[in-house]
Design an enzyme around this catalytic site. Structure first.
Site, PDB file in Angstrom:
ATOM      1  CE1 TYR A  56      -3.073  -3.244   0.818  1.00 25.26           C
ATOM      2  CE2 TYR A  56      -4.219  -1.494  -0.344  1.00 25.26           C
ATOM      3  CZ  TYR A  56      -4.137  -2.821   0.043  1.00 25.26           C
ATOM      4  OH  TYR A  56      -5.104  -3.713  -0.356  1.00 25.26           O
ATOM      5  CD  GLN A  94     -16.293  -1.333  -8.297  1.00 22.85           C
ATOM      6  OE1 GLN A  94     -16.149  -2.535  -8.057  1.00 22.85           O
ATOM      7  NE2 GLN A  94     -16.476  -0.868  -9.521  1.00 22.85           N
ATOM      8  CG  ASN A  95     -11.494   3.741  -8.665  1.00 24.12           C
ATOM      9  OD1 ASN A  95     -11.579   2.531  -8.887  1.00 24.12           O
ATOM     10  ND2 ASN A  95     -11.741   4.647  -9.596  1.00 24.12           N
ATOM     11  CG  HIS A 112     -14.042  -1.371  -2.759  1.00 18.94           C
ATOM     12  ND1 HIS A 112     -13.810  -1.786  -4.050  1.00 18.94           N
ATOM     13  CD2 HIS A 112     -15.141  -2.039  -2.352  1.00 18.94           C
ATOM     14  CE1 HIS A 112     -14.731  -2.678  -4.401  1.00 18.94           C
ATOM     15  NE2 HIS A 112     -15.548  -2.835  -3.382  1.00 18.94           N
ATOM     16  CB  CYS A 120      -6.496   3.081  15.389  1.00 17.77           C
ATOM     17  SG  CYS A 120      -5.868   2.255  16.867  1.00 17.77           S
ATOM     18  CB  CYS A 123      -9.054   3.659  19.519  1.00 19.43           C
ATOM     19  SG  CYS A 123      -8.301   4.733  18.277  1.00 19.43           S
ATOM     20  CB  CYS A 139      -3.400   5.062  17.124  1.00 21.39           C
ATOM     21  SG  CYS A 139      -4.984   5.904  17.160  1.00 21.39           S
ATOM     22  CB  CYS A 142      -5.862   4.878  21.309  1.00 19.17           C
ATOM     23  SG  CYS A 142      -4.997   3.731  20.220  1.00 19.17           S
ATOM     24  CB  THR A 180     -16.300  -1.056 -12.897  1.00 14.44           C
ATOM     25  OG1 THR A 180     -16.213  -2.184 -12.014  1.00 14.44           O
ATOM     26  CG2 THR A 180     -17.737  -0.842 -13.342  1.00 14.44           C
TER      27      THR A 180
HETATM   28  N1  APR Z   1     -10.933   4.072 -19.828  1.00 16.22           N
HETATM   29  C1  APR Z   1     -12.067   3.400 -19.456  1.00 16.22           C
HETATM   30  N2  APR Z   1     -12.064   2.124 -18.983  1.00 16.22           N
HETATM   31  C2  APR Z   1     -10.865   1.516 -18.878  1.00 16.22           C
HETATM   32  C3  APR Z   1      -9.640   2.148 -19.241  1.00 16.22           C
HETATM   33  C4  APR Z   1      -9.712   3.482 -19.731  1.00 16.22           C
HETATM   34  N3  APR Z   1      -8.619   4.163 -20.109  1.00 16.22           N
HETATM   35  N4  APR Z   1      -8.631   1.254 -19.036  1.00 16.22           N
HETATM   36  C5  APR Z   1      -9.203   0.123 -18.552  1.00 16.22           C
HETATM   37  N5  APR Z   1     -10.540   0.275 -18.467  1.00 16.22           N
HETATM   38  C6  APR Z   1     -11.554  -0.687 -18.018  1.00 16.22           C
HETATM   39  C7  APR Z   1     -11.222  -2.133 -18.279  1.00 16.22           C
HETATM   40  O1  APR Z   1     -11.670  -2.498 -19.598  1.00 16.22           O
HETATM   41  C8  APR Z   1     -12.044  -2.843 -17.199  1.00 16.22           C
HETATM   42  O2  APR Z   1     -13.389  -3.047 -17.629  1.00 16.22           O
HETATM   43  O3  APR Z   1     -11.644  -0.570 -16.612  1.00 16.22           O
HETATM   44  C9  APR Z   1     -12.055  -1.817 -16.066  1.00 16.22           C
HETATM   45  C10 APR Z   1     -11.088  -2.182 -14.965  1.00 16.22           C
HETATM   46  O4  APR Z   1     -11.561  -3.365 -14.342  1.00 16.22           O
HETATM   47  P1  APR Z   1     -10.805  -3.864 -13.013  1.00 16.22           P
HETATM   48  O5  APR Z   1      -9.332  -3.766 -13.217  1.00 16.22           O
HETATM   49  O6  APR Z   1     -11.415  -5.185 -12.636  1.00 16.22           O
HETATM   50  O7  APR Z   1     -11.170  -2.759 -11.915  1.00 16.22           O
HETATM   51  P2  APR Z   1     -12.501  -2.663 -11.070  1.00 16.22           P
HETATM   52  O8  APR Z   1     -13.696  -3.106 -11.864  1.00 16.22           O
HETATM   53  O9  APR Z   1     -12.538  -1.290 -10.484  1.00 16.22           O
HETATM   54  O10 APR Z   1     -12.231  -3.721  -9.877  1.00 16.22           O
HETATM   55  C11 APR Z   1     -13.195  -3.773  -8.844  1.00 16.22           C
HETATM   56  O11 APR Z   1     -11.776  -5.257  -7.571  1.00 16.22           O
HETATM   57  O12 APR Z   1      -9.726  -5.860  -6.737  1.00 16.22           O
HETATM   58  C12 APR Z   1     -10.898  -5.236  -6.438  1.00 16.22           C
HETATM   59  O13 APR Z   1     -11.086  -3.602  -4.806  1.00 16.22           O
HETATM   60  C13 APR Z   1     -10.640  -3.793  -6.103  1.00 16.22           C
HETATM   61  O14 APR Z   1     -12.120  -1.924  -6.445  1.00 16.22           O
HETATM   62  C14 APR Z   1     -11.497  -3.029  -7.100  1.00 16.22           C
HETATM   63  C15 APR Z   1     -12.510  -4.054  -7.533  1.00 16.22           C
END
Ligand code: APR
Length: 237
Positions: A56, A94-95, A112, A120, A123, A139, A142, A180
């Site tokens: 991270y 989700q980001n 997410h 923490c 606490c 922390c 606490c 997504t």
């Molecule tokens: N513009 C638009 N879409 C894009 C681009 C872009 N430049 N580049 C990639 N993508 C699309 C891909 O085609 C895919 O459909 O973004 C999507 C990314 O999918 P993932 O990598 O699976 O990401 P996400 O759907 O946010 O994952 C969900 O999974 O691992 C967990 O917690 C994590 O929040 C995340 C969750």
């Protein structure tokens, strides 16, 4: 024109800001290079906290060097325009990056969690934490060390603010998923709920998501092009 819009974003909206996606078809996704079961579960953190914290730290440093792109800015513009018309935009992401906030979005739900915050486990306090995080850090609330973790949701944990998300979905008339893959629940199930509530649905993506057939409208291309074009069309309607 839709007056109450529910937008769900995923890693794809931040791809052009230089932050990695997880499952891209080109096999370069984060989970193709790092094992999520060793880095993004409570068990992994209990077993090897320093390894998880280092993962991270890497992502946090990348984020601090990244900037919002035209897609993030277009959503902030849409929120302001809708508000000015008595409507509203609920943005659920989700980001764990803060690019939506830095682009000006206000009504935002991080289901997410947030990479720039630490929680923490002793606490429960949650604080902004934009620097590296180590198990030795204490922390600020606490005073105890050894209990801080990234304020993010790992696999097997419950996403945040699901009640607020369901309420927003029920009160919307348009559901839009941006960047997504539709691979991870409960987020991947929102489009089916939206349809059950009678919302129109739209996918803006680079490629068809796993649940693409559930969308009434689908537009493909890079988010920095498709999202501003979609917002311009919506606001000129
Ligand atoms: N513009 C638009 N879409 C894009 C681009 C872009 N430049 N580049 C990639 N993508 C699309 C891909 O085609 C895919 O459909 O973004 C999507 C990314 O999918 P993932 O990598 O699976 O990401 P996400 O759907 O946010 O994952 C969900 O999974 O691992 C967990 O917690 C994590 O929040 C995340 C969750």
């Amino acid at each position: 024109m839709a007056n109450s819009i529910f937008v769900l974003t995923g890693a794809g909206i931040s791809a052009e800001s230089g932050l990695g996606t997880f499952r891209d078809k080109d096999g370069q996704g984060i989970w193709a290079r790092f094992d999520p079961m060793k880095l993004a579960t409570p068990e992994a953190f209990a077993r090897d906290p320093e390894r998880v914290l280092a993962f991270y730290d890497l992502r946090r440093r990348n984020l601090l060097n990244a900037q919002p792109n035209a897609a993030h800015r277009a959503l902030a513009r849409l929120e302001q325009a809708l508000f000015g018309r008595g409507g509203h935009l609920t943005l659920v992401t989700q980001n764990i990056d803060d690019l939506h906030e830095r682009a000006g979005s206000r009504r935002l739900i991080h289901m997410h969690g947030e990479l720039l915050k630490a929680r923490c486990q002793r606490c429960g306090a949650v604080r902004l934490w934009p620097e590296d995080l180590s198990a030795a850090d204490a922390c600020a609330d606490c005073g105890r060390a050894g209990g801080l973790r990234p304020h993010v949701v790992w696999f097997g944990e419950t996403p945040m603010r699901m009640d607020d998300i369901d309420r927003a979905l029920r009160n919307a008339d348009l559901f839009v998923a941006i960047g997504t893959s539709g691979a991870v629940y409960p987020a991947a199930g929102f489009v089916a709920e939206a349809r059950a509530y009678g919302l129109r649905t739209c996918e803006l993506n680079l490629e068809a998501a796993d649940n693409a057939d559930l969308f009434d409208e689908r537009r493909y291309g890079p988010a920095s092009q498709t999202v501003p074009a979609w917002v311009d069309e919506l606001l000129s309607a």
